[in-house]
Design a protein around this motif. Sequence first.
Motif: not given
Length: 423
Positions: A311-339
């Motif tokens: 119910d929670i996965i559907e009601e809170e649209r967690l499949l979409d949220r998973a994409e958002q969370v993943g993109k934020r983490i990945s972008a953060f790591l790519h920005d950090l790489k080579g710093t």
Amino acid sequence: MNNKELLARRNKALPQGAATALPVFVEKAVGSEIWDVEGTHYVDFASGIAVNNTGNLHPKVVDAIEKQLKQYAHIGFPVLSCEPYVRLCERLNDLAPIKDAKSTLFTTGAEATENAVKVARYYTSRQGIITFTGSFHGRTQLALAMTGKVQPLRTGVTPSQAGVYQVPFPIPHHGTSESDSLRALDHLFRATIAPDQVAAIVIEPVQGEGGFYQASPVFMRELREICTRHSICLIVDEVQSGFGRTGKFFAVEHSGVQPDLIAIGKAMGGGLPLSGLIGRSDVIDAPPPGFLGGTFAGNPLACAAANAVLDIIEEERLLDRAEQVGKRISAFLHDLKGTPGVLPLGDIRGLGAMVAFEIVAQLGTHTPDAEATKRVAARAKELGLLLLPCGYYGNTIRISAALNISDDVLETGLSRLASALKA
């Protein structure tokens, strides 16, 4: 009591084989935050090893468990049926990328993977099982034999299950292409076990303990074609990658492949032990009554929690949220790489919120640095961040934040991660 005192009691009472990564004793856990017995605050990027996809103590999960507990806690499904079990299986059948699916429930992920193999062997009247290097399918005997990683899971333990074979999992940046893996499979068929003696090929679409390495859609489709051609069951182990972790309910959906059996577990129980097996009707329905089950398999409390999780996965649209969370983490790591001042990062990979990165000996290479990886996890703990190292080469940090982690808590965790990665 403090952590040091509790650790002394733990060491006296438990064998060293029952290891815990961090010497921390939990007092309270809510959502994606944990407080230990000394009041120290942690951001949880481990999620109980990818179990708490909906966070710790989600109110709807707690409410579902409380309501079920007032009715009955255990009945033993092999003796008496209960509606929450049936309702959960109906919902899993609808969600699975398998036509005409049926499901059954167990308690642990190892039970799910072992029963998948048991069903495949019965259905095909064959014994051979093929898995991949770097895989993790559980700690029980057959599951351990299928697991493709020695340290620490198979240290000093010779796999004793006959008929289990492994081929290299494709990791191009570590020297194994998809063509190499398929060639190794062909060699196995030609030299060791004929395809008509193989019951199943078992694969994690995204490896868990192995390092979050992904099987590409092309590779998954190749395996499906090989299995279909030789009447071999294709089993996908989604114990860690399922229940929305990758942005789709099952990771195999990214490839468009229809497996014959799907093993599930971890996140489905919302923190309670529960696993399951979903299969094509003619495959999973082949064994006779009594072939599948267990005393605590499909416990009513766990089933109630799992229905709330869906119910929670559907009601809170967690499949979409998973994409958002993943993109934020990945972008953060790519920005950090080579710093400047940051440890050298290697490959960064992610599918939805199943994100990982490698720590390497030198920037621009893929030479693993396992010792630095351990130090990063230890330093993160000191800074109030829970991370889990993993990987075939021991140099991967996996991030399994809850899918419903708040933006504020996520950013706090990433800030602490940046500090932990300082050289």
